[in-house]
Write an enzyme that holds these catalytic residues in place. Sequence first.
Site, PDB file in Angstrom:
ATOM      1  N   TYR A   1      13.034  -7.172-100.443  1.00 18.91           N
ATOM      2  CA  TYR A   1      13.522  -8.894-100.481  1.00 18.91           C
ATOM      3  C   TYR A   1      13.717  -8.920 -98.644  1.00 18.91           C
ATOM      4  O   TYR A   1      12.560 -10.167 -98.473  1.00 18.91           O
ATOM      5  CB  TYR A   1      14.987  -9.492-100.490  1.00 18.91           C
ATOM      6  CG  TYR A   1      15.442 -10.593-100.618  1.00 18.91           C
ATOM      7  CD1 TYR A   1      15.211 -11.368-101.435  1.00 18.91           C
ATOM      8  CD2 TYR A   1      16.167 -11.271 -99.533  1.00 18.91           C
ATOM      9  CE1 TYR A   1      15.105 -13.092-101.019  1.00 18.91           C
ATOM     10  CE2 TYR A   1      16.671 -12.649 -99.472  1.00 18.91           C
ATOM     11  CZ  TYR A   1      15.811 -13.575 -99.857  1.00 18.91           C
ATOM     12  OH  TYR A   1      16.434 -14.728-100.193  1.00 18.91           O
TER      13      TYR A   1
ATOM     14  N   LYS B   1      10.193 -11.383 -97.430  1.00 23.83           N
ATOM     15  CA  LYS B   1      10.843 -12.620 -96.072  1.00 23.83           C
ATOM     16  C   LYS B   1       9.710 -12.739 -95.430  1.00 23.83           C
ATOM     17  O   LYS B   1       9.440 -13.729 -94.290  1.00 23.83           O
ATOM     18  CB  LYS B   1      11.799 -12.914 -97.022  1.00 23.83           C
ATOM     19  CG  LYS B   1      13.015 -13.275 -97.918  1.00 23.83           C
ATOM     20  CD  LYS B   1      11.879 -14.804 -97.899  1.00 23.83           C
ATOM     21  CE  LYS B   1      12.918 -15.340 -99.651  1.00 23.83           C
ATOM     22  NZ  LYS B   1      12.307 -16.086-100.279  1.00 23.83           N
TER      23      LYS B   1
END
Length: 246
Positions: free
Chosen positions: A161, A165
């Site tokens: 994640y 991002k």
Amino acid sequence: MLRPDLSGRTALVTGSATGVGRELVFALADRGASTAVHYRTSDEAAAATAETARERGAPDATTVQADVADPDDVEAMFEAVEADLGTVDVLVNNVGPFAPDHWEDLSYEEWNTVLQANVNGTYLCCKRALPGMRDQSWGRIVNVGYASAEKGLMSPKNAPYFIAKQGVLMFTRMLAADTRDDGITANAVSPYVVENSDEFPDDLPRGRPASFEDIAQAVLFFLDEDSGYISGENVEVDGGWLPESV
């Protein structure tokens, strides 16, 4: 809250059947935008969100199902929105699954799903939205990131994640540069802990998580007509959070 006039605009918010995405749909509907509610599996929740959007001022609202990491699904999604509501003027890439386990405990499928949905989903939706925006010399793209990702935030837990991002922010800035002469802006909004999170750390900045309204305020700023010179930026909606690991 900011009240940009979105009358006559069509907005697509990915991952908007529930949670942050749903509240962003409502904020856009409140300001007169026709709204497309995207979902992957939550069809009933998406239908309810679309109905509420109409009640709150959207001239029209529709639901669209897609796996945003699948090129064919993304193409079908945009075709459906264009047929029902017209060219997508506002695109909010909100889909962003995460994997909170230690990276060594994740299967390849779990790891890849996070990267695909966050990075490839953003890429595919932006690529498909751009021709229509360029044709009318106007468009607003807002990609949802994660607070402190651009500071190199990393942890053995939720690693894909954080990696994804950071990629989303890099892509956003590249996109802003590539569309600077097209009447299009591309920006990012990056929350930390949000009011619907499953867990809350003990050291929340300002003693609370970010509200849906906090996040909507940042998104609406980028959508305002007077924000047309602002592109390639990232607003961290985190109350001033700075992780110790950074």
